[in-house]
Design a protein around this motif. Structure first.
Motif, PDB file in Angstrom:
ATOM      1  N   LYS A 266       0.812  -1.220   0.000  1.00 28.37           N
ATOM      2  CA  LYS A 266       0.000   0.000   0.000  1.00 28.37           C
ATOM      3  C   LYS A 266       0.848   1.274   0.000  1.00 28.37           C
ATOM      4  CE  LYS A 266      -1.624   0.674   4.814  1.00 28.37           C
ATOM      5  NZ  LYS A 266      -1.009  -0.294   5.678  1.00 28.37           N
ATOM      6  N   GLU A 267       2.143   1.121   0.278  1.00 37.64           N
ATOM      7  CA  GLU A 267       3.058   2.268   0.182  1.00 37.64           C
ATOM      8  C   GLU A 267       3.209   2.759  -1.263  1.00 37.64           C
ATOM      9  OE1 GLU A 267       4.278   3.656   2.889  1.00 37.64           O
ATOM     10  OE2 GLU A 267       3.126   2.111   3.960  1.00 37.64           O
ATOM     11  N   TRP A 268       2.850   1.935  -2.223  1.00 36.43           N
ATOM     12  CA  TRP A 268       2.997   2.323  -3.633  1.00 36.43           C
ATOM     13  C   TRP A 268       1.852   3.256  -4.088  1.00 36.43           C
ATOM     14  CZ3 TRP A 268       3.485  -3.275  -6.064  1.00 36.43           C
ATOM     15  CH2 TRP A 268       4.601  -3.918  -5.508  1.00 36.43           C
ATOM     16  N   ILE A 269       0.817   3.321  -3.265  1.00 36.19           N
ATOM     17  CA  ILE A 269      -0.437   3.950  -3.716  1.00 36.19           C
ATOM     18  C   ILE A 269      -0.648   5.321  -3.095  1.00 36.19           C
ATOM     19  CG2 ILE A 269      -2.965   3.721  -3.591  1.00 36.19           C
ATOM     20  CD1 ILE A 269      -2.595   0.723  -3.856  1.00 36.19           C
ATOM     21  N   GLU A 270      -0.994   6.276  -3.958  1.00 35.08           N
ATOM     22  CA  GLU A 270      -1.325   7.630  -3.487  1.00 35.08           C
ATOM     23  C   GLU A 270      -2.833   7.703  -3.206  1.00 35.08           C
ATOM     24  OE1 GLU A 270       1.216  10.265  -3.560  1.00 35.08           O
ATOM     25  OE2 GLU A 270      -0.296  11.079  -2.192  1.00 35.08           O
ATOM     26  N   TYR A 271      -3.633   7.343  -4.188  1.00 33.50           N
ATOM     27  CA  TYR A 271      -5.100   7.339  -4.024  1.00 33.50           C
ATOM     28  C   TYR A 271      -5.688   6.083  -4.638  1.00 33.50           C
ATOM     29  CZ  TYR A 271      -4.439  12.295  -3.215  1.00 33.50           C
ATOM     30  OH  TYR A 271      -4.005  13.491  -2.734  1.00 33.50           O
ATOM     31  N   LEU A 272      -6.763   5.611  -4.032  1.00 35.67           N
ATOM     32  CA  LEU A 272      -7.482   4.463  -4.594  1.00 35.67           C
ATOM     33  C   LEU A 272      -8.984   4.788  -4.571  1.00 35.67           C
ATOM     34  CD1 LEU A 272      -6.718   0.791  -4.104  1.00 35.67           C
ATOM     35  CD2 LEU A 272      -9.023   1.528  -3.627  1.00 35.67           C
ATOM     36  N   ASP A 273      -9.568   4.949  -5.750  1.00 34.61           N
ATOM     37  CA  ASP A 273     -11.000   5.274  -5.869  1.00 34.61           C
ATOM     38  C   ASP A 273     -11.774   4.020  -6.231  1.00 34.61           C
ATOM     39  OD1 ASP A 273     -10.205   7.930  -5.701  1.00 34.61           O
ATOM     40  OD2 ASP A 273     -10.239   8.200  -7.886  1.00 34.61           O
ATOM     41  N   GLY A 274     -13.060   4.010  -5.915  1.00 37.25           N
ATOM     42  CA  GLY A 274     -13.933   2.935  -6.374  1.00 37.25           C
ATOM     43  C   GLY A 274     -14.153   1.890  -5.307  1.00 37.25           C
TER      44      GLY A 274
END
Ligand code: AMP
Ligand code: ZN
Ligand code: ZN
Length: 409
Positions: A266-274
């Motif tokens: 999850k450190e790779w992710i800035e935003y996750l929509d949906g």
């Protein structure tokens, strides 16, 4: 010969007659104006009427129009699609890209469970049909249609309520009928209303479960009550009714579940929509390639770079859409955390090519042909269809009136 003393009586009679005629003309021209009432039953899959006992929808099919299916926009979720029906715009153009997302342009989160964001007009682009109507002197009303809790160009529908899922469907139905019984000067000519079933039961039990069938049959009985109440109205002959839905429902099972956190840090992710089964993900800059190659290696999902999303999905031209668009294959679930319990039952949000995602569309009334069947239509064409019936100049939209004009008389 008319005696002189009778002249005033004669003039008065003529004037009375002329005023009478004029009033009648005004009344007639007012009362001839059409009405459009559109109902959406959330998650009512295109083929539910074939699998269940729906005598009231079957009756409407005979006296009006039925299309094979109404094709939703991608992602096949509730808010993007209700707002597409209202505006004639693809989600990439109206801005509601998911039920929950981070709006990079505003620096704010949108979520359907957050009242403040749902009623915040800055999230919504385009012109919903009730605003098109109000601007052109046609009163409108909304009983819980997505988007009608926010101002657009400083306008609400003349009558509207804030969403409250606990209001019984029967009360919503009666509320719509009451609006149609208002005096002509106060009566809305455009009404949109909404029921959140059979989506709820479809998620919980799945599209083929007996409990889902029971709810579908109950909803059909409400359609029958509504039909009869409309038929009793003084203006019954001017009322056009559209019965549709935002998307369908696909069967899922616990065994067909993929968890992001089994693959992705999850450190790779800035935003996750949906939400299951469709997402858009913004990578932290230095992890863009890692995230893409990892996502590409997962079976039973599809990943596209934002700029490579197939044109047919109309889902790339908005800065709110993040680096990658990810969607599970039909009947698969894609969940963020393996700590979450896997689901069985149903879901939606898949590619709109998956026919399980298609919705119903029925219509009847003076504007519509009788006993007329047609292939699928796209839900973005509904905006143009309503404008045509109500004689409204449409705002800029992605729909095509020519696609739906054959439904009309
Ligand atoms: P979905 O997650 O796409 O299945 O969304 C369906 C849910 O949206 C239903 O359970 C409704 O209760 C909810 N919903 C529909 N309209 C509104 C609204 N105006 N505000 C908040 N929630 C809504
Ligand atoms: Zn829905
Ligand atoms: Zn749903």
């Amino acid at each position: 010969m008319i005696k002189k003393f009778m002249m005033p009586v004669l003039y008065a009679t003529i004037i009375f007659f002329l005023i009478g005629c004029n009033n009648n003309l005004i009344k007639e021209s007012k009362s001839n104006k059409p009405y459009v009432i559109m109902l959406s039953m959330d998650g009512f899959r295109w083929d539910y009427p074939e699998k269940t006992n729906t005598p009231n929808l079957d009756h409407i099919e005979k006296i009006g129009v039925r299309v094979e299916s109404c094709v939703p926009c991608f992602p096949t979720k509730t808010f993007p699609n209700h707002y597409s029906m209202a505006t004639g715009l693809y989600p990439e153009n109206h801005g509601l890209i998911f039920n929950r997302f981070y709006a990079t342009d505003l620096g704010k989160f949108y979520s359907i469970s957050n009242r403040e964001s749902v009623s915040d007009s800055s999230f919504y682009f385009g012109e919903p049909i009730w605003v098109t109507a109000e601007k052109q002197g046609i009163r409108s009303a909304s009983y819980f249609w997505v988007g009608s809790e926010a101002l657009h160009d400083n306008l609400f529908p003349t009558y509207h309520y804030d969403y409250n899922g606990a209001v019984p469907f029967e009360d919503r139905l009666d509320g719509v009928i009451k609006w149609l019984e208002l005096p002509e000067e106060e009566r809305p000519h455009l009404i949109l209303w909404y029921m959140q079933e059979p989506d709820g039961i479809g998620h919980y039990a799945g599209p083929n479960h007996p409990e889902t069938i029971e709810v579908i049959e109950y909803l059909d009985s409400l359609v029958g009550v509504f039909y009869n109440k409309v038929a009793e109205l003084e203006i019954a002959e001017q009322v056009n009714v559209i019965i549709t839905s935002d998307h369908g429902m696909g069967e899922i099972s616990e065994e067909r579940t993929i968890y992001f956190d089994n693959y992705i840090n999850k450190e790779w992710i800035e935003y996750l929509d949906g939400a299951n089964p469709a997402y858009s993900i913004e990578a932290k800059d230095k992890f863009y390639d890692t995230l893409y190659s990892t996502l590409s290696g997962i079976n039973n999902i599809h990943v596209w770079k934002k700029e490579e999303v197939p044109a047919r999905l109309h889902f790339s031209k908005n800065e709110r859409i993040k680096d990658f668009v990810v969607v599970a294959d039909s009947s698969w679930s894609l969940l963020v955390s393996s700590k979450k319990k896997a689901y069985s039952g149903g879901t939606h949000g898949y590619d709109n090519r998956n026919k399980d995602m298609h919705a119903i569309f029925y219509a009847y009334g003076p504007a519509f042909k009788e006993d007329y069947k047609r292939q699928s239509i796209n839900n973005i064409d509904i905006y143009s269809l309503i404008c045509e019936i109500l004689n409204l100049e449409p705002a800029k939209n992605d729909g095509e009136l020519a696609n739906v004009i054959p439904l009309l008389n």
